[in-house]
Design a protein around this motif. Sequence first.
Motif, PDB file in Angstrom:
ATOM      1  N   TRP A  17      81.137  38.883 100.067  1.00 20.24           N
ATOM      2  CA  TRP A  17      82.593  38.766 100.211  1.00 20.24           C
ATOM      3  C   TRP A  17      83.188  38.068  98.987  1.00 20.24           C
ATOM      4  CZ3 TRP A  17      84.969  33.824 100.918  1.00 20.24           C
ATOM      5  CH2 TRP A  17      86.373  33.880 101.041  1.00 20.24           C
ATOM      6  N   ALA A  18      82.600  36.928  98.607  1.00 16.55           N
ATOM      7  CA  ALA A  18      83.138  36.172  97.469  1.00 16.55           C
ATOM      8  C   ALA A  18      83.054  36.993  96.187  1.00 16.55           C
ATOM      9  CB  ALA A  18      82.391  34.850  97.317  1.00 16.55           C
ATOM     10  N   MET A  32      85.800  39.601  96.324  1.00 13.57           N
ATOM     11  CA  MET A  32      87.132  39.042  96.084  1.00 13.57           C
ATOM     12  C   MET A  32      87.343  38.788  94.595  1.00 13.57           C
ATOM     13  SD  MET A  32      88.357  39.147  99.016  1.00 13.57           S
ATOM     14  CE  MET A  32      89.953  38.356  99.063  1.00 13.57           C
ATOM     15  N   ARG A  86      90.053  40.649  92.012  1.00 14.48           N
ATOM     16  CA  ARG A  86      91.014  39.957  91.149  1.00 14.48           C
ATOM     17  C   ARG A  86      90.907  40.438  89.717  1.00 14.48           C
ATOM     18  NH1 ARG A  86      91.465  34.264  93.762  1.00 14.48           N
ATOM     19  NH2 ARG A  86      92.560  34.979  95.611  1.00 14.48           N
ATOM     20  N   PHE A 125      77.834  28.659  95.550  1.00 10.14           N
ATOM     21  CA  PHE A 125      79.200  28.768  96.072  1.00 10.14           C
ATOM     22  C   PHE A 125      80.195  27.940  95.269  1.00 10.14           C
ATOM     23  CE2 PHE A 125      77.135  30.790  99.628  1.00 10.14           C
ATOM     24  CZ  PHE A 125      78.010  31.839  99.826  1.00 10.14           C
ATOM     25  N   THR A 126      79.714  26.889  94.612  1.00 12.40           N
ATOM     26  CA  THR A 126      80.583  26.169  93.686  1.00 12.40           C
ATOM     27  C   THR A 126      80.981  27.103  92.540  1.00 12.40           C
ATOM     28  OG1 THR A 126      79.487  24.095  94.216  1.00 12.40           O
ATOM     29  CG2 THR A 126      80.757  24.153  92.174  1.00 12.40           C
ATOM     30  N   ALA A 127      79.984  27.812  92.005  1.00 14.41           N
ATOM     31  CA  ALA A 127      80.265  28.760  90.916  1.00 14.41           C
ATOM     32  C   ALA A 127      81.231  29.850  91.377  1.00 14.41           C
ATOM     33  CB  ALA A 127      78.958  29.370  90.416  1.00 14.41           C
ATOM     34  N   LEU A 128      81.049  30.336  92.604  1.00 14.56           N
ATOM     35  CA  LEU A 128      81.925  31.389  93.112  1.00 14.56           C
ATOM     36  C   LEU A 128      83.341  30.867  93.347  1.00 14.56           C
ATOM     37  CD1 LEU A 128      79.520  33.152  95.621  1.00 14.56           C
ATOM     38  CD2 LEU A 128      80.391  34.084  93.483  1.00 14.56           C
ATOM     39  N   ALA A 129      83.445  29.629  93.824  1.00 12.75           N
ATOM     40  CA  ALA A 129      84.772  29.034  94.062  1.00 12.75           C
ATOM     41  C   ALA A 129      85.527  28.929  92.741  1.00 12.75           C
ATOM     42  CB  ALA A 129      84.635  27.668  94.728  1.00 12.75           C
ATOM     43  N   VAL A 130      84.829  28.510  91.679  1.00 16.21           N
ATOM     44  CA  VAL A 130      85.458  28.411  90.360  1.00 16.21           C
ATOM     45  C   VAL A 130      86.031  29.769  89.955  1.00 16.21           C
ATOM     46  CG1 VAL A 130      84.967  28.057  87.905  1.00 16.21           C
ATOM     47  CG2 VAL A 130      84.067  26.460  89.598  1.00 16.21           C
ATOM     48  N   LEU A 179      87.250  31.961  91.842  1.00 24.21           N
ATOM     49  CA  LEU A 179      88.416  32.335  92.650  1.00 24.21           C
ATOM     50  C   LEU A 179      89.649  31.485  92.318  1.00 24.21           C
ATOM     51  CD1 LEU A 179      86.981  33.030  96.222  1.00 24.21           C
ATOM     52  CD2 LEU A 179      87.859  34.655  94.573  1.00 24.21           C
ATOM     53  N   ARG A 218      92.946  30.309  90.902  1.00 24.29           N
ATOM     54  CA  ARG A 218      94.032  31.119  90.356  1.00 24.29           C
ATOM     55  C   ARG A 218      94.960  30.323  89.448  1.00 24.29           C
ATOM     56  NH1 ARG A 218      97.105  32.990  95.402  1.00 24.29           N
ATOM     57  NH2 ARG A 218      96.743  30.781  95.832  1.00 24.29           N
ATOM     58  N   ASP A 244      97.030  27.097  92.862  1.00 27.67           N
ATOM     59  CA  ASP A 244      95.924  26.683  93.734  1.00 27.67           C
ATOM     60  C   ASP A 244      95.766  25.167  93.827  1.00 27.67           C
ATOM     61  OD1 ASP A 244      94.739  28.755  95.109  1.00 27.67           O
ATOM     62  OD2 ASP A 244      93.617  29.434  93.365  1.00 27.67           O
ATOM     63  N   PRO A 256      96.925  23.899  97.506  1.00 23.12           N
ATOM     64  CA  PRO A 256      96.034  24.348  98.585  1.00 23.12           C
ATOM     65  C   PRO A 256      94.622  23.770  98.489  1.00 23.12           C
ATOM     66  CG  PRO A 256      97.182  26.213  97.622  1.00 23.12           C
ATOM     67  CD  PRO A 256      97.566  25.022  96.815  1.00 23.12           C
ATOM     68  N   TRP A 257      94.096  23.633  97.277  1.00 24.71           N
ATOM     69  CA  TRP A 257      92.727  23.145  97.140  1.00 24.71           C
ATOM     70  C   TRP A 257      92.637  21.657  97.450  1.00 24.71           C
ATOM     71  CZ3 TRP A 257      88.525  25.603  93.734  1.00 24.71           C
ATOM     72  CH2 TRP A 257      88.596  27.000  93.843  1.00 24.71           C
TER      73      TRP A 257
END
Lengths: 239, 103
Positions: A114-115, A118, A122, A172-177, A179, A181, A185, A188-189
Motif C-alpha cells: 500500500w505504502a 501511494m 504521487r 516504514f520510516t523510509a516509506l513515511a519520508v 509520503l 508532502r 504535512d 497533520p504529522w
Amino acid sequence: MKQRKPEMIRGARANVPVAASAMAYGSVLGVLAAQKGLSWLDMMYMNTAVFAGAAQFVMVDMWSNHMPIFEMTLAVMVINLRYLLIGASLDPLFSGRGLLHRMGMMHLVADENWAVTMTEQRNGSATTWFLFGGGVFLYLAWSSGTLIGLLGGGFITRPEDYALDFAFTAVFTALAVGLWRGKSDVLPWIVAGAAALLAHKFLPGKWYIVAGGLAGAISAMMGPCEIEEVEEVEDVPSY
Amino acid sequence: MFPAINPQVLIAVGLAACVTYSLRLGGLLLASRFPRSGRFRRGMDALPGALLFSLVLPSIAAEGVWGLMAAALTAIVVLRTRNTLAAMLCGMLVIFAVRKMGL
C-alpha cells in the motif's frame, strides 16, 4: 487487460526493498512461532488467510493449547482497524473498477505494498495491478521469511540481537519520508505523532496507529485552508 | 510430514482472516460514498503519511535516543539515495551496533 502483466511485474519490482524487510521481520515471527509450537501448516494458513504482519505477531503471542478465540479476534480487529483507512485511501486508485475486481485485489493489500503504491501514485502512475503484483511478491517474501524462522529457528534464537525486529520500523520510516508532502504535512504529522505517542502510553494494544492516523487526518480537515495548500493537493495526480 | 490443523486454530485464524478482509474491503467500499473535495478530501490526502508516521514513531521512541538517530539516518539515506533497502539497512545497523555494544 494488456497492461496486467507488465504492471504486476513493475509492482513486484518496486516492492523488492519492502519485501526484503518483510522477510527479515517475518523470520522473527517464525522464531516466535516455533517457540509456541506452531507447525509450518499453521504458519502458512495464517500467512495466506490473514496476511497482516502486526496482527500475526499478536496472534502468535496469544497462541496456546486453548485458543482464546474471542480475545484474539478482537485484538486482530483493533490492530487492523487501520485497514479501514488504508482501504479508503485506495479509492482513487480503484475508480472505475467493478466490485469483483475490488474484491479480488483487496486481500493482498498490506502496509508495505500500500505504502509503495501511494508513493508511486504521487510520483507518477500506479494501477490496481501494480498494487496486486506487489502484494503477490510480498506474500511470497513474507511466507518464506516466516518459514525460514520457523524451521531454522535454532539458528537464530535471539533475532533482536541482529536488530531484525527493527527492520519493520526502519523500512516504514523510509516509506513515511517518501509520503511527506512538504508544508501542508507539518500540522497533520505533529498532531498524528503526538496522538500516537499518547495513545501508545495510555491505551493498550495497537490503538495508537488508528488514533494517530485519524488525529492527523482530522487536523488536516480542520486546519486553515491556505491557497498554497489547495494547490499542492491539486498537484497530486489522479484526483 | 503433513501436520493436521487443530479445529480451534482453524476457527481462530479463520475469524481473524474474515475480520481483516472485511476491514480491507469495507474501507474501500465505504470511501466511494465520501465527498471528493473540500475539507474531507484534505483529510484523506493527509491520512497515508499521518498513518505511517503514527505506526513508526512509538517504536522509534521506544529505542530512545539511538532509535531517533537510527530513524534520522534512515530518513537521510532515503532522501539522498531514494533507496529504501539501503536506508532500512543503515537504520538496522545503528540499532545492531548499539545493542552489540550494550549502549
